[in-house]
Motif scaffolding. Structure first.
Motif, short mmCIF file in Angstrom:
data_model
loop_
_atom_site.label_atom_id
_atom_site.label_comp_id
_atom_site.label_asym_id
_atom_site.label_seq_id
_atom_site.Cartn_x
_atom_site.Cartn_y
_atom_site.Cartn_z
N GLY A 61 0.82 -1.21 0.00
CA GLY A 61 0.00 0.00 0.00
C GLY A 61 0.85 1.25 0.00
N ALA A 62 1.94 1.23 0.76
CA ALA A 62 2.84 2.39 0.79
C ALA A 62 3.50 2.60 -0.58
N GLY A 66 2.94 5.93 -2.85
CA GLY A 66 4.09 6.70 -3.32
C GLY A 66 4.08 6.87 -4.83
N LYS A 67 3.71 5.82 -5.53
CA LYS A 67 3.65 5.89 -6.99
C LYS A 67 2.56 6.86 -7.44
N TRP A 68 1.39 6.80 -6.77
CA TRP A 68 0.31 7.74 -7.10
C TRP A 68 0.74 9.17 -6.82
N GLN A 69 1.43 9.37 -5.70
CA GLN A 69 1.87 10.71 -5.34
C GLN A 69 2.87 11.25 -6.37
N ALA A 73 2.23 14.45 -8.88
CA ALA A 73 3.17 15.58 -8.91
C ALA A 73 3.70 15.80 -10.32
N ALA A 74 3.91 14.75 -11.06
CA ALA A 74 4.43 14.88 -12.42
C ALA A 74 3.40 15.50 -13.36
#
Length: 95
Positions: A61-62, A66-69, A73-74
């Motif tokens: 889940g982490a 992190g990938k979604w975040q 941001a990109a």
């Protein structure tokens, strides 16, 4: 966890699709439940399997979060990256 997953799937598939009786597939259930370790070992086996599964859920889940975040941001326009805590643009000096 690999032993638990493979024996659990094997038991179910061999019972449903392989036509094995409960007695014929019992060895897989003995391995699956950790009975071969004795009563104390079985308790640790089940506890470690549970903790391992919880750890994989939390760490996975982490990683997804992190990938979604990073993906979010990109996708933001370059001007939105330099904002301060008040919501104003950093170039405006809003604060």
């Amino acid at each position: 966890m690999l032993l638990t997953a493979t024996t659990g799937m094997g038991y179910r598939l061999l019972r449903d699709w392989g036509g094995l009786s409960r007695d014929q597939a019992h060895l897989l259930m003995v391995l699956h439940e950790g009975e071969w370790l004795g009563s104390t070992g079985k308790t640790f086996y089940v506890a470690l399997n549970g903790l391992g599964l919880l750890w994989m859920l939390v760490s996975g889940g982490a990683m997804v979060a992190g990938k979604w975040q990073r993906a979010t941001a990109a996708r933001r326009p370059a001007g939105h990256a330099a904002t301060n805590r008040t919501g104003g643009d950093a170039s405006e000096g809003g604060g």
